[in-house]
Write an enzyme that holds these catalytic residues in place. Sequence first.
Site, PDB file in Angstrom:
ATOM      1  N   HIS A   1       0.873  -1.070  -0.006  1.00 15.08           N
ATOM      2  CA  HIS A   1       0.017  -0.058   0.007  1.00 15.08           C
ATOM      3  C   HIS A   1       0.916   0.994   0.155  1.00 15.08           C
ATOM      4  CE1 HIS A   1      -4.178   1.813   1.356  1.00 15.08           C
ATOM      5  NE2 HIS A   1      -3.369   2.951   1.145  1.00 15.08           N
TER       6      HIS A   1
ATOM      7  N   HIS B   1       1.333   5.201  -2.119  1.00 16.51           N
ATOM      8  CA  HIS B   1       0.751   5.970  -3.203  1.00 16.51           C
ATOM      9  C   HIS B   1       2.098   6.747  -3.932  1.00 16.51           C
ATOM     10  CE1 HIS B   1      -3.729   5.900  -1.956  1.00 16.51           C
ATOM     11  NE2 HIS B   1      -3.148   5.659  -0.855  1.00 16.51           N
TER      12      HIS B   1
ATOM     13  N   ASP C   1       1.981   9.419  -5.792  1.00 15.98           N
ATOM     14  CA  ASP C   1       1.961  10.790  -5.981  1.00 15.98           C
ATOM     15  C   ASP C   1       1.973  11.467  -4.659  1.00 15.98           C
ATOM     16  OD1 ASP C   1      -0.637   9.217  -5.909  1.00 15.98           O
ATOM     17  OD2 ASP C   1      -1.599  11.144  -5.595  1.00 15.98           O
TER      18      ASP C   1
ATOM     19  N   GLY D   1      -9.398   8.108  -1.563  1.00 13.80           N
ATOM     20  CA  GLY D   1     -10.160   9.497  -1.420  1.00 13.80           C
ATOM     21  C   GLY D   1     -10.888   9.482   0.073  1.00 13.80           C
TER      22      GLY D   1
ATOM     23  N   HIS E   1      -9.723   1.130  -0.131  1.00 17.31           N
ATOM     24  CA  HIS E   1      -9.677   1.901   1.269  1.00 17.31           C
ATOM     25  C   HIS E   1     -10.907   1.879   1.931  1.00 17.31           C
ATOM     26  CE1 HIS E   1      -6.145   3.561  -0.485  1.00 17.31           C
ATOM     27  NE2 HIS E   1      -5.764   4.227   0.271  1.00 17.31           N
TER      28      HIS E   1
ATOM     29  N   GLU F   1     -10.938   3.816   7.692  1.00 17.19           N
ATOM     30  CA  GLU F   1      -9.875   4.678   7.963  1.00 17.19           C
ATOM     31  C   GLU F   1     -10.377   6.252   8.379  1.00 17.19           C
ATOM     32  OE1 GLU F   1      -7.783   6.417   4.410  1.00 17.19           O
ATOM     33  OE2 GLU F   1      -6.079   6.794   5.500  1.00 17.19           O
TER      34      GLU F   1
ATOM     35  N   ASP G   1       1.845   3.793   3.215  1.00 16.96           N
ATOM     36  CA  ASP G   1       0.594   4.537   2.665  1.00 16.96           C
ATOM     37  C   ASP G   1       1.387   5.719   1.940  1.00 16.96           C
ATOM     38  OD1 ASP G   1      -1.677   5.293   2.038  1.00 16.96           O
ATOM     39  OD2 ASP G   1      -2.362   6.156   3.772  1.00 16.96           O
TER      40      ASP G   1
HETATM   41  N1  HPA Z   1      -6.778   7.229   2.368  1.00 15.13           N
HETATM   42  C1  HPA Z   1      -7.477   7.405   1.096  1.00 15.13           C
HETATM   43  N2  HPA Z   1      -7.051   8.279   0.067  1.00 15.13           N
HETATM   44  C2  HPA Z   1      -5.643   8.284   0.044  1.00 15.13           C
HETATM   45  C3  HPA Z   1      -4.935   7.937   1.206  1.00 15.13           C
HETATM   46  C4  HPA Z   1      -5.384   7.587   2.454  1.00 15.13           C
HETATM   47  O1  HPA Z   1      -4.631   7.285   3.321  1.00 15.13           O
HETATM   48  N3  HPA Z   1      -3.683   8.423   0.903  1.00 15.13           N
HETATM   49  C5  HPA Z   1      -3.669   8.720  -0.304  1.00 15.13           C
HETATM   50  N4  HPA Z   1      -4.963   8.778  -0.869  1.00 15.13           N
HETATM   51 ZN    ZN Z   2      -4.018   4.681   0.798  1.00 15.17          ZN
END
Ligand code: HPA
Ligand code: ZN
Length: 331
Positions: free
Chosen positions: A16, A18, A20, A167, A194, A197, A276
């Site tokens: 996991h 990202h 960007d 998102g 996702h 969270e 993350d």
């Molecule tokens: N959660 C949801 N969207 C995201 C996250 C996250 O932790 N990080 C980057 N986009």
């Molecule tokens: Zn994420």
Amino acid sequence: MSNRYDLEKIGKIELHLHLDCSLSYEVVSSLLPSVTREEYVSDYIAPAKCTNLADFLARAPKGVQLLQTAVALRLATEDLFRQLAADGVIYAELRFAPLLHLDQGLTSREVVETVDSAAERMIRETGIEARLILCTLRHFSEAQSMETVRLVEQFRGSRVVALDLAGDEAGCPIDAHIAAYEYAREYHLCRTAHAGEGSGPASVWETIKLLEPTRIGHGTRSSEDPELVDFLRRKRIHLELCPSSNVQIIPSIGTMASHPIDQLYRAGVSLNINTDSRMLTPTTLTAEYEKLRDVFGWGREEFLQTNLMAIEAAFVEDTVKQRIKARLVGK
Ligand code: HPA
Ligand code: ZN
């Protein structure tokens, strides 16, 4: 107990991550030479404590704005592989939302082609095995979500292997994304999403029921519902846990000591450790392992088992899984 040297060298799996949200200062300053290290820290890294997920996500566009050309996407991909190499990562799944990179004329296909070919080159250069996950976003329309899942299908056979939903979990409903996940199932595409969270266990249940992913991005707040924990364990739904990111974003997790990772691990849930993002949350897997060692007394056994669960849940063919497993157990 492992020392710092050991933790740096342990072979690690990251599922996991990202692209960007993981730009180093070096790559930001090569894309925007005027940015000082102080500005990088104040403008690109999210605060150590965000009020919630939406507050955290509000910090993301700065990095995304820099990634609107093929050259920039290539540099960011190369930079991230170098970060992973320094962190002892041997298998990684990188994710990004192709539709966020269209501001300066790239098509979504060109975005994916660019990252895919940069990843291909870096896999050869670094020896890190890797796959790519394409994200749709909660605030996207059904048409945007469908465009994203069709890209996953069109790029079958490349390093692109799966669909994710990222998102603002609490701010946007799931409805617009159900069709994309139906399409993914119909075409046998791998799926993560996702949940748990920005919202609690009800959102994890909803995601499982409506999207049927085999993995959940985070899923952290599942720990609040014992029935859900039992369900995840029985169905072998894998949680991609991101401890420091959760401490930064989830108000009920004040410090690492109140993170449920140890409780979920002891309950037999399939899970692994991830960053993350390495910019919004300035961390590495080595730093995450150190925190888990210091707070929960985790050592070789826990790191080996969570990495073995990670490769089992990875979106990669069995031959690669076997090869990575052999490296993890030192054969
Ligand atoms: N959660 C949801 N969207 C995201 C996250 C996250 O932790 N990080 C980057 N986009
Ligand atoms: Zn994420």
